[in-house]
Every structure is written in C-alpha cells, then in structure tokens.
Design a protein around this motif. Structure first.
Motif, PDB file in Angstrom:
ATOM      1  N   GLY A   1       0.823  -1.399  -0.119  1.00 57.11           N
ATOM      2  CA  GLY A   1       0.072   0.132   0.023  1.00 57.11           C
ATOM      3  C   GLY A   1       0.791   1.273  -0.098  1.00 57.11           C
ATOM      4  N   THR A   2       2.074   0.902   0.165  1.00 56.57           N
ATOM      5  CA  THR A   2       2.854   2.290   0.129  1.00 56.57           C
ATOM      6  C   THR A   2       3.621   2.450  -1.197  1.00 56.57           C
ATOM      7  OG1 THR A   2       4.640   1.017   1.144  1.00 56.57           O
ATOM      8  CG2 THR A   2       3.452   2.128   2.849  1.00 56.57           C
ATOM      9  N   GLY A   3       3.806   1.517  -1.966  1.00 57.12           N
ATOM     10  CA  GLY A   3       4.234   1.634  -3.114  1.00 57.12           C
ATOM     11  C   GLY A   3       3.505   1.892  -4.284  1.00 57.12           C
ATOM     12  N   TYR A   4       4.094   1.455  -5.323  1.00 61.36           N
ATOM     13  CA  TYR A   4       3.235   1.694  -6.578  1.00 61.36           C
ATOM     14  C   TYR A   4       2.669   0.639  -7.478  1.00 61.36           C
ATOM     15  CZ  TYR A   4       6.183   5.846  -6.051  1.00 61.36           C
ATOM     16  OH  TYR A   4       6.721   7.076  -5.247  1.00 61.36           O
ATOM     17  N   SER A   5       2.434  -0.532  -6.801  1.00 63.25           N
ATOM     18  CA  SER A   5       2.418  -1.622  -7.489  1.00 63.25           C
ATOM     19  C   SER A   5       0.800  -1.559  -7.940  1.00 63.25           C
ATOM     20  CB  SER A   5       2.492  -2.881  -6.648  1.00 63.25           C
ATOM     21  OG  SER A   5       1.235  -3.037  -5.873  1.00 63.25           O
ATOM     22  N   SER A   6       0.742  -1.833  -9.278  1.00 61.66           N
ATOM     23  CA  SER A   6      -0.679  -1.838  -9.645  1.00 61.66           C
ATOM     24  C   SER A   6      -1.480  -3.212  -9.580  1.00 61.66           C
ATOM     25  CB  SER A   6      -0.696  -1.634 -11.266  1.00 61.66           C
ATOM     26  OG  SER A   6      -0.686  -2.945 -11.962  1.00 61.66           O
ATOM     27  N   LEU A   7      -2.801  -2.982  -9.447  1.00 66.03           N
ATOM     28  CA  LEU A   7      -3.617  -4.235  -9.146  1.00 66.03           C
ATOM     29  C   LEU A   7      -3.489  -5.360  -9.985  1.00 66.03           C
ATOM     30  CD1 LEU A   7      -6.836  -2.362  -7.862  1.00 66.03           C
ATOM     31  CD2 LEU A   7      -4.588  -3.378  -6.418  1.00 66.03           C
ATOM     32  N   ARG A   8      -3.115  -4.919 -11.484  1.00 64.37           N
ATOM     33  CA  ARG A   8      -2.987  -5.870 -12.403  1.00 64.37           C
ATOM     34  C   ARG A   8      -1.734  -6.744 -12.217  1.00 64.37           C
ATOM     35  NH1 ARG A   8      -5.107  -5.654 -17.210  1.00 64.37           N
ATOM     36  NH2 ARG A   8      -5.303  -3.354 -17.324  1.00 64.37           N
ATOM     37  N   TYR A   9      -0.797  -6.077 -11.716  1.00 68.74           N
ATOM     38  CA  TYR A   9       0.592  -6.979 -11.455  1.00 68.74           C
ATOM     39  C   TYR A   9       0.269  -8.006 -10.243  1.00 68.74           C
ATOM     40  CZ  TYR A   9       3.397  -3.703 -13.808  1.00 68.74           C
ATOM     41  OH  TYR A   9       3.882  -2.794 -14.972  1.00 68.74           O
ATOM     42  N   LEU A  10      -0.711  -7.520  -9.397  1.00 67.02           N
ATOM     43  CA  LEU A  10      -0.883  -8.407  -8.221  1.00 67.02           C
ATOM     44  C   LEU A  10      -1.640  -9.472  -8.549  1.00 67.02           C
ATOM     45  CD1 LEU A  10      -0.514  -7.731  -5.241  1.00 67.02           C
ATOM     46  CD2 LEU A  10      -2.787  -6.741  -4.983  1.00 67.02           C
ATOM     47  N   GLN A  11      -2.510  -9.533  -9.483  1.00 66.59           N
ATOM     48  CA  GLN A  11      -3.116 -10.807  -9.934  1.00 66.59           C
ATOM     49  C   GLN A  11      -2.085 -11.588 -10.663  1.00 66.59           C
ATOM     50  OE1 GLN A  11      -5.254  -9.733 -13.320  1.00 66.59           O
ATOM     51  NE2 GLN A  11      -6.983 -10.979 -12.717  1.00 66.59           N
ATOM     52  N   ARG A  12      -1.176 -11.281 -11.339  1.00 63.99           N
ATOM     53  CA  ARG A  12      -0.201 -12.049 -11.921  1.00 63.99           C
ATOM     54  C   ARG A  12       1.266 -12.576 -11.127  1.00 63.99           C
ATOM     55  NH1 ARG A  12       2.343  -9.153 -16.266  1.00 63.99           N
ATOM     56  NH2 ARG A  12       3.453 -11.320 -16.644  1.00 63.99           N
ATOM     57  N   LEU A  13       1.231 -11.879 -10.007  1.00 62.52           N
ATOM     58  CA  LEU A  13       2.601 -12.176  -9.287  1.00 62.52           C
ATOM     59  C   LEU A  13       2.182 -13.613  -8.429  1.00 62.52           C
ATOM     60  CD1 LEU A  13       3.167  -8.778  -7.491  1.00 62.52           C
ATOM     61  CD2 LEU A  13       4.869 -10.197  -8.840  1.00 62.52           C
ATOM     62  N   PRO A  14       3.255 -14.465  -8.285  1.00 61.10           N
ATOM     63  CA  PRO A  14       3.175 -15.602  -7.765  1.00 61.10           C
ATOM     64  C   PRO A  14       3.231 -15.572  -6.285  1.00 61.10           C
ATOM     65  CG  PRO A  14       5.286 -15.521  -8.799  1.00 61.10           C
ATOM     66  CD  PRO A  14       4.547 -14.273  -9.206  1.00 61.10           C
TER      67      PRO A  14
END
Ligand code: C2E
Ligand code: MG
Ligand code: MG
Ligand code: MG
Length: 288
Positions: A183-196
């Motif tokens: 929540g403090t960085g810039y990760s997009s929700l799209r990545y979150l779904q793809r990350l293992p």
C-alpha cells in the motif's frame, strides 16, 4: 561501483536529518568491513495467527552494532549497502544465517516455523538470487517450505517480467512470497493478480491510526484485507501495538499480526524461549 554511479553521492542527503555527511562516510567505511568483523546479527520477530493465537513464523531483521558508531538502523545501512554494491554479500549472509538458524531450531525439536527474509532491489537486479537461494537451501539443508521471502512493491516495479520469472523459480523450491509494506508503493492491481505471491503485509502506517475507527487508514486496512482474500491471498498486519488495533483487525478477519503488542524483534535465543514457552495471543472466547 554500480550503485555509486547510478545514484551519486548526492543521495546521501536523504540521511542528513539523522547524520552529517562526515558521519555517513564513517558509516560507509565501517560497513565495508562489517562481515569480516562479524558485527551483524539477526533478530527474529514472531508472526502470530490471529485466530489460533499461535506463533507460526517469524521475520529475520538485520542488526548492526558497531563498537564506536553504536547501533546503526537497517533503514540507514541497507540503502547504503545497495549504493556501494554490498547488498549481494549482505543479503547472502542474511539468507544463510536465517536458514541455518531455522534448521538448527528444528533439530533442537522446536516446532517447524516459516522464517521470512527481506530482499532488496539490488538482489534481484545485480545478483543471481535464484542460484544463491538454491545454494543456501542446499548448504543449510533447510526445506524451502520453511523459508519466506518478503519483497517490496519497489522491487516488483523495477523489471516486473524478470521479477515474476525469478519469483516463479523461487516458488519451485517450496518458498512462500509476501509483499512487504503493501500500500505504500506503486504496484498496480494488474500485477498483483499475476504475481506468484502468497501473502500481503499491510504496512505499519495503515495500522497505526486504526485506533480511531473513522480514520482513512482503517478503511485502507479493511480494503487490503478484502482485496487479499478475494485474490486468495493471506494477509498479515505489521506494527500492531495496541489491543484496539488487534480487535479491529480481528473483527475485519485479518489472518495474522506482527508487532510490539506480541513481541519486539528479539535475539535468536530469546525467540526460541518465546516458542518453547508457547506464548500465545489471547484468543477472544466469545468469537470462537
Ligand atoms: P520491514 O521489513 O517492514 O520490517 C518491519 C520493521 O518494523 C522492523 O524495523 C521492525 O522492527 C519494525 N516493527 C515491528 N513491529 C513494530 C511495532 O509494533 N511498532 C513499530 N514502531 N515498529 C515495529 P527494523 O528492524 O528497523 O527494519 C526496518 C527495515 O529495514 C525493514 O522494514 C526492512 O525494509 C529493512 N531490513 C531489515 N532487515 C533487513 C534485511 O535483512 N534485508 C533487507 N533487504 N532489508 C532489511
Ligand atoms: Mg519485512
Ligand atoms: Mg514491512
Ligand atoms: Mg516497513
């Protein structure tokens, strides 16, 4: 060195609040010798299941005590180690020490626990991290399922495709992956779904103001818990210091907590004592 070229001496000014430039140069000189002088240790902070109240794992946190500089916080020397190209060596020391300690605890008959190690950007960019981890697990004879790696959003956004590939390889060893300071960085929700990944760690800054229920932070913590669960991930809150925070997190169905309320990060021997004494989080009987 790579980092020095890339960020330059100017970046030292980030520390100017805490330390003078002169002091930073002293710290840098000392840091270069930290491994040969054997000045590092790891402390371990329990991670506790919010529902059973039991310790299920811990986070290894690096501690540096220098004879004249005193205690230098990791927030200061880890970025410096990145800059002067030492993060590979430091990171490897941490991985090896944590895995070795964890295997030794298992040999001593402690219930097996998953130990988390923090990773830095430089370990993904400039070292063969997958090979290092493979070698460490082999050397220490620790089963990969007892290791967890904490990565930050800043690691993920550097070179997302490469990082995803590396995480997939690491997961083949049985290792778990969590996103730290979520929540403090810039990760997009799209990545979150793809990350293992397996777990989201709600950053301490959102936990801090949960005490006042109208605070935006409480809304963010609640949203992160829902997000994690709807993606099939576990969620742990870091920096839990009060009963009020704990109650809130419990009522929002957060899975686990870590924080001073239960225990500070402690030296290895003290951590083993906590586990042996079966210290637990008080479980609310009315909710079971
Ligand atoms: P982090 O990974 O987010 O670690 C959690 C930090 O919160 C730790 O600070 C811990 O001592 C602190 N903490 C835990 N519970 C509480 C609480 O209830 N209240 C408060 N106020 N603080 C709490 P620490 O040990 O100073 O580490 C700071 C950061 O330095 C870590 O943040 C991590 O980013 C980095 N770090 C520490 N050890 C390592 C390491 O071995 N490798 C790498 N790459 N980074 C490390
Ligand atoms: Mg961490
Ligand atoms: Mg964190
Ligand atoms: Mg943090």
């Amino acid at each position: 060195m790579y980092y020095a070229k890339e960020t330059g001496r100017d970046s030292y000014c980030i520390y100017s609040d805490e330390m003078s430039l002169h002091n930073m140069l002293e710290v840098e000189t000392a840091l270069r010798r930290v491994l040969e002088r054997d000045e590092l240790t790891l402390h371990y902070q329990p991670k506790v299941d919010i529902h059973t109240g039991e310790i299920y794992g811990m986070e290894a946190l690096l501690r540096w005590f220098h004879p004249t500089l005193g205690f230098v916080p990791p927030d200061v020397f880890i970025p410096l180690a990145e800059e002067i190209g030492m993060i590979g060596k430091l990171g490897e020391w941490v991985l090896h020490t944590a895995c070795e300690q964890n295997r030794r605890w298992q040999e001593q008959g402690l219930p097996p626990l998953r130990c988390a190690v923090n990773l830095s950007v430089g370990q993904f960019q400039y070292t063969n991290l997958v090979e290092t981890v493979r070698q460490v697990l082999l050397d220490t004879q620790l089963d990969g399922r007892w290791l967890e790696l904490e990565v930050t959003e800043s690691i993920i956004i550097q070179d997302t495709e490469k990082v995803i590939d590396m995480l997939l390889e690491l997961k083949e060893f049985g290792i778990e992956i969590s996103i730290d300071d979520f929540g403090t960085g810039y990760s997009s929700l799209r990545y979150l779904q793809r990350l293992p990944i397996d777990t989201l760690k709600i950053d301490r800054s959102f936990v801090k103001d949960i005490d006042s229920p109208e605070a935006d932070e409480a809304a963010i913590a609640r949203a992160v818990i829902l997000l994690a669960h709807s993606l099939g991930l576990r969620v742990i809150a870091e920096g839990v210091e009060t009963e009020v925070q704990l109650d809130f997190l419990r009522s929002e169905n957060c899975d686990a907590i870590q924080g001073y309320l239960f225990s500070r990060p402690v030296p290895a021997e003290q951590f083993a004592e906590l586990v042996r004494s079966q210290k637990r989080l008080p479980v609310r009987l009315d909710v079971i």
